[in-house]
Design a protein around this motif. Sequence first.
Motif, mmCIF file in Angstrom:
data_model
loop_
_atom_site.group_PDB
_atom_site.id
_atom_site.type_symbol
_atom_site.label_atom_id
_atom_site.label_comp_id
_atom_site.label_asym_id
_atom_site.label_seq_id
_atom_site.Cartn_x
_atom_site.Cartn_y
_atom_site.Cartn_z
ATOM 1 N N LEU A 108 0.835 -1.185 0.000
ATOM 2 C CA LEU A 108 0.000 0.000 0.000
ATOM 3 C C LEU A 108 0.877 1.244 0.000
ATOM 4 C CD1 LEU A 108 -2.006 -2.240 0.958
ATOM 5 C CD2 LEU A 108 -3.136 -0.475 2.318
ATOM 6 N N ASP A 109 0.369 2.322 -0.535
ATOM 7 C CA ASP A 109 1.123 3.566 -0.594
ATOM 8 C C ASP A 109 1.554 3.998 0.803
ATOM 9 O OD1 ASP A 109 0.797 3.634 -3.308
ATOM 10 O OD2 ASP A 109 -0.877 5.053 -3.286
ATOM 11 N N GLY A 110 2.837 4.254 0.946
ATOM 12 C CA GLY A 110 3.356 4.764 2.209
ATOM 13 C C GLY A 110 3.494 3.733 3.299
ATOM 14 N N TYR A 156 -4.449 -5.977 8.289
ATOM 15 C CA TYR A 156 -3.808 -4.698 8.581
ATOM 16 C C TYR A 156 -3.105 -4.188 7.323
ATOM 17 C CZ TYR A 156 -4.698 -6.177 13.341
ATOM 18 O OH TYR A 156 -5.315 -6.590 14.501
ATOM 19 N N ASN A 157 -2.850 -2.904 7.287
ATOM 20 C CA ASN A 157 -2.306 -2.329 6.061
ATOM 21 C C ASN A 157 -0.914 -2.851 5.721
ATOM 22 O OD1 ASN A 157 -0.847 -1.025 8.039
ATOM 23 N ND2 ASN A 157 -1.437 1.049 7.430
ATOM 24 N N PHE A 158 -0.158 -3.315 6.701
ATOM 25 C CA PHE A 158 1.185 -3.809 6.419
ATOM 26 C C PHE A 158 1.195 -5.307 6.097
ATOM 27 C CE2 PHE A 158 0.487 -3.615 10.985
ATOM 28 C CZ PHE A 158 0.759 -4.903 11.391
ATOM 29 N N THR A 159 0.013 -5.948 6.111
ATOM 30 C CA THR A 159 -0.084 -7.350 5.682
ATOM 31 C C THR A 159 -1.029 -7.509 4.491
ATOM 32 O OG1 THR A 159 -1.900 -7.829 7.222
ATOM 33 C CG2 THR A 159 0.337 -8.167 8.030
ATOM 34 N N ALA A 160 -1.618 -6.413 4.028
ATOM 35 C CA ALA A 160 -2.586 -6.474 2.928
ATOM 36 C C ALA A 160 -1.873 -6.531 1.585
ATOM 37 C CB ALA A 160 -3.504 -5.254 2.984
#
Length: 549
Positions: A108-110, A156-160
């Motif tokens: 994901l971005d960022g 979570y965004n860091f595992t998506a």
Amino acid sequence: MLACLADHRSLRNAPLLLHLFPLLFSLLISTSSACSNGTCQVLEACSAATDCGPGLYCGNCPASGSNQPICTRGQPIMPASTINGLPFNKYTWLVTHNSFSIVDAPPLDGVQRLTFYNQEDSVTNQLRNGVRGLMLDMYDFENDIWLCHSFKGQCYNFTAFQPAINTLREVEAFLSENPTEIVTIIIEDYVHTPKGLTNLFTNAGLDKYWFPVSKMPKKGEDWPTVTEMVQANRRLLVFTSDSSKEAKEGIAYEWKYMLENEPGDPGVVPGSCPNRKQSKPLNSRSASLFLQNYFPTYPVETEACKENSAPLAAMVGTCYKAAGNVMPNFLAVNFYMRSDGEGVFDTLDRMNGQTLCGCNTIAACQAGAPFGSCKNITAPTRSPVTNNAGSFTGSVQFSRSASTVRSPNCLVFFILSLPLLAFWSSFRVQSLTSSSQANVPVLRCVEAPVIDTSMDVMRSWNKEFHLRIVFRKLRNRRMKLSSRANSKQSNEAVYRNSGPPYIDQLELPAFVYEHKKAVLSHMATAPEDNTLMETSAEKTRYKIKPCRE
């Protein structure tokens, strides 16, 4: 030859003449390979992908002690193209475990993704290369349904990875382009949105291929033939791990129709093939489909070529016996392209050959011939030809790891360079030692195992230490985290009763440390009195020394 020079950058400061001699000498004594330009067959030496014939790529398997690149199989013989018209449950199909979890998939971005990977190729290429089953983990995330790794059913965004509809549209495109192919999707289901999956598959355009759950055999009977399924355009089978979805959305509950062995480490123990706890016993005759999982709990790219070779074939035999001499219909693996030459594709050919025609490989089967009537094949078919050949886009030939494929020229150059390398190293060792120590500033000292969260290192985990030291201590213990009161140590998490007392939290939420193995993806076998020295500017560079403050 540029690749050779890149592998020996340590010589770049040596006098020019010292390099010219071995370089020119290697060029003089090098010989061209016996085959090239697409004429090389499986197991024959190669130096580039273009050397190998159809359905092959050029790779090696250092994990098996094979550094010489050889033409390696990248596709099976599609069984229905040889023996058609049998029930669907008489065939064996290749399945990719966590098909969406692809190395180099953009985060994901960022956000830096902190999770593990199971495949190296796009879903489209997986399908083109003979994969006919996809294992997908689906979650509610960002007001949508995403493919994701998670902890306790939350993404979570860091595992998506990406919205599930993107992958399903790849499946729809493949089915549209290949009107005789059948695809199975097995969902690890954490979606709670009402009618979420139904709407997802409809929006992806897959509802027109849907095999209705009402037509699925429920007492172990044979499935319709592949010909019947194709004629009716019921070419997509979907199973879910959520039993409530069958009544609510018409999606088949997996273990009502399918037997399955234990996934992860229990499924790769030689000589043992226990059933998954949700599944009926493997020798049950109340379900007519059988899924064999063959992948370790902690996926390691560089080990997969060894795992997917002889050990895989042996485990198929073990599970065949455990199921009462019934061949698995689905074979699920990590890093499906990796092997020491023939790998999962040869295993699939042998499984289908035994079941469909009584031959040791499907290459020996003869359409319309009596069962057991086999062609006289002195050697396995070397270049399986398919109508829709894919192109492998993964990372079999690494540029920065031990799996780097080296040509004979590189090898000669490297051997001849060893004396010069030794001389130059002894000449500069003192200056190199002092400069390397000066380049790593110390930010703070933390009692901990050594962690490197750089993406390159995350893809080459130290599996042995990872398994034996870390998760042996953590797996059966509840991990409690608390913040340090001291502001200087506010980014440290406390491990209670689970080994070394402190570990650097890298400014991530506490639950990250409970997430399967994502942040702890690479551990060095350092003594517990060693310290983690982290630079303030770059959190992926570390220096280890005894902590004696």
